[in-house]
Write a protein that holds these residues in place. Structure first.
Motif, PDB file in Angstrom:
ATOM      1  N   PRO A 112       0.837  -1.199   0.000  1.00 43.53           N
ATOM      2  CA  PRO A 112       0.000   0.000   0.000  1.00 43.53           C
ATOM      3  C   PRO A 112       0.875   1.254   0.000  1.00 43.53           C
ATOM      4  N   ALA A 113       0.394   2.312  -0.619  1.00 43.88           N
ATOM      5  CA  ALA A 113       1.122   3.575  -0.606  1.00 43.88           C
ATOM      6  C   ALA A 113       0.884   4.287   0.721  1.00 43.88           C
ATOM      7  N   LEU A 114       1.866   5.074   1.136  1.00 45.09           N
ATOM      8  CA  LEU A 114       1.735   5.939   2.300  1.00 45.09           C
ATOM      9  C   LEU A 114       1.346   7.331   1.825  1.00 45.09           C
ATOM     10  N   ILE A 115       0.284   7.873   2.360  1.00 39.68           N
ATOM     11  CA  ILE A 115      -0.105   9.249   2.057  1.00 39.68           C
ATOM     12  C   ILE A 115       0.316  10.118   3.229  1.00 39.68           C
ATOM     13  N   GLY A 116       1.115  11.149   2.958  1.00 44.68           N
ATOM     14  CA  GLY A 116       1.585  12.055   3.994  1.00 44.68           C
ATOM     15  C   GLY A 116       0.745  13.324   4.031  1.00 44.68           C
ATOM     16  N   LEU A 117       0.234  13.646   5.202  1.00 47.08           N
ATOM     17  CA  LEU A 117      -0.573  14.858   5.386  1.00 47.08           C
ATOM     18  C   LEU A 117       0.253  15.883   6.146  1.00 47.08           C
ATOM     19  N   HIS A 118       0.548  16.996   5.490  1.00 45.74           N
ATOM     20  CA  HIS A 118       1.418  18.005   6.097  1.00 45.74           C
ATOM     21  C   HIS A 118       0.680  18.857   7.127  1.00 45.74           C
ATOM     22  N   GLY A 119       1.464  19.533   7.918  1.00 47.19           N
ATOM     23  CA  GLY A 119       0.930  20.391   8.954  1.00 47.19           C
ATOM     24  C   GLY A 119       0.774  21.834   8.528  1.00 47.19           C
ATOM     25  N   GLY A 120       0.828  22.670   9.511  1.00 49.98           N
ATOM     26  CA  GLY A 120       0.606  24.103   9.327  1.00 49.98           C
ATOM     27  C   GLY A 120      -0.543  24.548  10.223  1.00 49.98           C
ATOM     28  N   PRO A 121      -1.764  24.505   9.698  1.00 52.66           N
ATOM     29  CA  PRO A 121      -2.137  24.177   8.311  1.00 52.66           C
ATOM     30  C   PRO A 121      -1.600  25.218   7.324  1.00 52.66           C
ATOM     31  N   GLY A 122      -1.265  24.731   6.138  1.00 54.28           N
ATOM     32  CA  GLY A 122      -0.765  25.604   5.087  1.00 54.28           C
ATOM     33  C   GLY A 122       0.729  25.539   4.864  1.00 54.28           C
ATOM     34  N   ALA A 123       1.425  24.578   5.522  1.00 49.28           N
ATOM     35  CA  ALA A 123       2.883  24.515   5.385  1.00 49.28           C
ATOM     36  C   ALA A 123       3.344  23.886   4.080  1.00 49.28           C
ATOM     37  N   GLY A 124       2.503  23.118   3.421  1.00 46.44           N
ATOM     38  CA  GLY A 124       2.909  22.469   2.181  1.00 46.44           C
ATOM     39  C   GLY A 124       3.665  21.170   2.419  1.00 46.44           C
ATOM     40  N   HIS A 125       3.931  20.471   1.315  1.00 44.71           N
ATOM     41  CA  HIS A 125       4.438  19.100   1.394  1.00 44.71           C
ATOM     42  C   HIS A 125       5.936  18.983   1.624  1.00 44.71           C
ATOM     43  N   GLU A 126       6.700  20.046   1.339  1.00 44.82           N
ATOM     44  CA  GLU A 126       8.163  19.917   1.214  1.00 44.82           C
ATOM     45  C   GLU A 126       8.834  19.305   2.434  1.00 44.82           C
ATOM     46  N   TYR A 127       8.425  19.701   3.627  1.00 48.51           N
ATOM     47  CA  TYR A 127       9.153  19.268   4.817  1.00 48.51           C
ATOM     48  C   TYR A 127       8.909  17.795   5.165  1.00 48.51           C
ATOM     49  N   LEU A 128       8.004  17.142   4.420  1.00 46.71           N
ATOM     50  CA  LEU A 128       7.765  15.713   4.634  1.00 46.71           C
ATOM     51  C   LEU A 128       8.532  14.831   3.641  1.00 46.71           C
ATOM     52  N   VAL A 129       9.385  15.424   2.808  1.00 42.34           N
ATOM     53  CA  VAL A 129      10.089  14.616   1.807  1.00 42.34           C
ATOM     54  C   VAL A 129      11.022  13.557   2.397  1.00 42.34           C
ATOM     55  N   PRO A 130      11.464  13.645   3.680  1.00 45.40           N
ATOM     56  CA  PRO A 130      12.247  12.525   4.212  1.00 45.40           C
ATOM     57  C   PRO A 130      11.514  11.190   4.188  1.00 45.40           C
ATOM     58  N   LEU A 131      10.197  11.202   4.039  1.00 48.36           N
ATOM     59  CA  LEU A 131       9.455   9.948   3.964  1.00 48.36           C
ATOM     60  C   LEU A 131       9.870   9.106   2.759  1.00 48.36           C
ATOM     61  N   ALA A 132      10.577   9.716   1.813  1.00 47.24           N
ATOM     62  CA  ALA A 132      11.149   8.953   0.697  1.00 47.24           C
ATOM     63  C   ALA A 132      12.120   7.886   1.202  1.00 47.24           C
ATOM     64  N   ASP A 133      12.648   8.071   2.421  1.00 45.63           N
ATOM     65  CA  ASP A 133      13.576   7.092   3.003  1.00 45.63           C
ATOM     66  C   ASP A 133      12.925   5.721   3.167  1.00 45.63           C
ATOM     67  N   LEU A 134      11.614   5.656   3.173  1.00 46.32           N
ATOM     68  CA  LEU A 134      10.909   4.394   3.392  1.00 46.32           C
ATOM     69  C   LEU A 134      10.887   3.508   2.149  1.00 46.32           C
TER      70      LEU A 134
END
Length: 307
Positions: free
Chosen positions: A38-60
């Motif tokens: 299954p794919a992992l869907i990452g939900l970013h914070g903020g609200p409104g911060a955008g996806h960029e800071y969650l890119v370490p999840l690529a390590d998985l």
């Protein structure tokens, strides 16, 4: 960061009250077609911060074969902005963001193969509300630094603010009394709080800086839901008690926070008490433990999702 294949796209998102066509921008880290996971869907914070800071999840991807889908929630980043809806709490509702998430899941065909959900900060609040509705296809849930109760979050913040140097704390208190959350004086004092309890890395990773930029460029969603600062909660979320519905979350859940997290353990505990199948791990670092204690964060998440 581990180099993985990346793709991106835009998804039409029909929002009847928006008054214009809307879209959700997304990126896939890894390949949805090269694995049965299954794919992992990452939900970013903020609200409104955008996806960029969650890119370490690529390590998985390499060790676990788990591709990650990140997206900019409506109102920020490369998705549709709606500055004209500033202050409209009825518009910026959980139902809006859940409809966007469902739209993304169905557009990418993730529901049939099943999916994991990881929400960080506000994204974790959203993920928990979504999971409490028992959506089809959800396999496992990760809540990272996500408060179960905003009143308890605010209580915890008071303890953190008391740890700041006297001059910093006094500046924050005085500016707050005056309703001054825009001045350079307030911003400099707020930065001291952020350095201790949001991210302790120096220098800040560019991806985290981009999250702050996203909220500064368009603070519509942040101001409406949260308020003028991390520790000044005046928005529509101020009375949130998500744990009261969390007993309906049926999937296995992993709870994560940092030892020096602005989301203190006291406001995380109600998740642990309410969700039936749950494990809790406290990591080194603060609110950005997926950067500060990155190796262990990914190991905990990867092992949890893969087993």
């Amino acid at each position: 960061m581990t180099e993985v294949q990346k793709s991106e796209g835009e998804i039409p998102f029909d929002v009847p009250d928006a008054g214009k066509p809307c879209k959700t921008w997304y990126t896939v880290l890894g390949s949805l077609g090269d694995t049965t996971s299954p794919a992992l869907i990452g939900l970013h914070g903020g609200p409104g911060a955008g996806h960029e800071y969650l890119v370490p999840l690529a390590d998985l991807y390499s060790p676990y074969g788990i591709p990650t889908v990140l997206y900019d929630q409506i109102g920020c980043g490369r998705s549709t902005h709606l500055r004209e809806k500033a202050g409209d709490a009825q518009f910026w509702s959980f139902d809006l963001f859940i409809a966007e998430l469902d739209n993304l899941i169905d557009y990418l065909g993730l529901r049939e193969r099943g999916f994991f959900l990881l929400g960080q900060s506000w994204g974790g609040v959203l993920a928990a509300v979504y999971a409490s509705r028992r959506p089809a296809g959800l396999r496992k849930l990760v809540l990272a630094s996500a408060p179960a109760s905003i009143p308890l979050y605010v209580q915890g913040l008071q303890g953190l603010l008391a740890q700041l140097p006297d001059d910093v704390r006094q500046t924050l208190e005085e500016c707050d009394r005056k309703g001054d959350h825009e001045s350079e004086e307030f911003q400099e004092a707020a930065a001291v709080f952020n350095e201790r309890f949001v991210c302790q890395l120096d220098p800040l990773p560019e991806e985290i800086v981009e999250g702050f930029r996203n909220m500064k460029k368009d603070p519509t969603v942040y101001f409406t839901i949260q308020g003028p600062a991390e520790f000044v909660i005046t928005g529509s979320i101020k009375d949130f008690e998500g744990w009261k519905q969390a007993h309906t979350i049926e999937v296995e859940t992993l709870l994560l926070n940092g030892k020096n997290d602005e989301v203190t353990s006291s406001c995380m505990y109600p998740w642990f008490h309410a969700i039936p199948k749950i494990r809790w791990v406290t990591l080194d670092g603060s609110h950005m433990s997926h950067w500060e204690d990155r190796e262990r964060f990914m190991r905990e998440v990867g092992d949890f999702l893969a087993n």
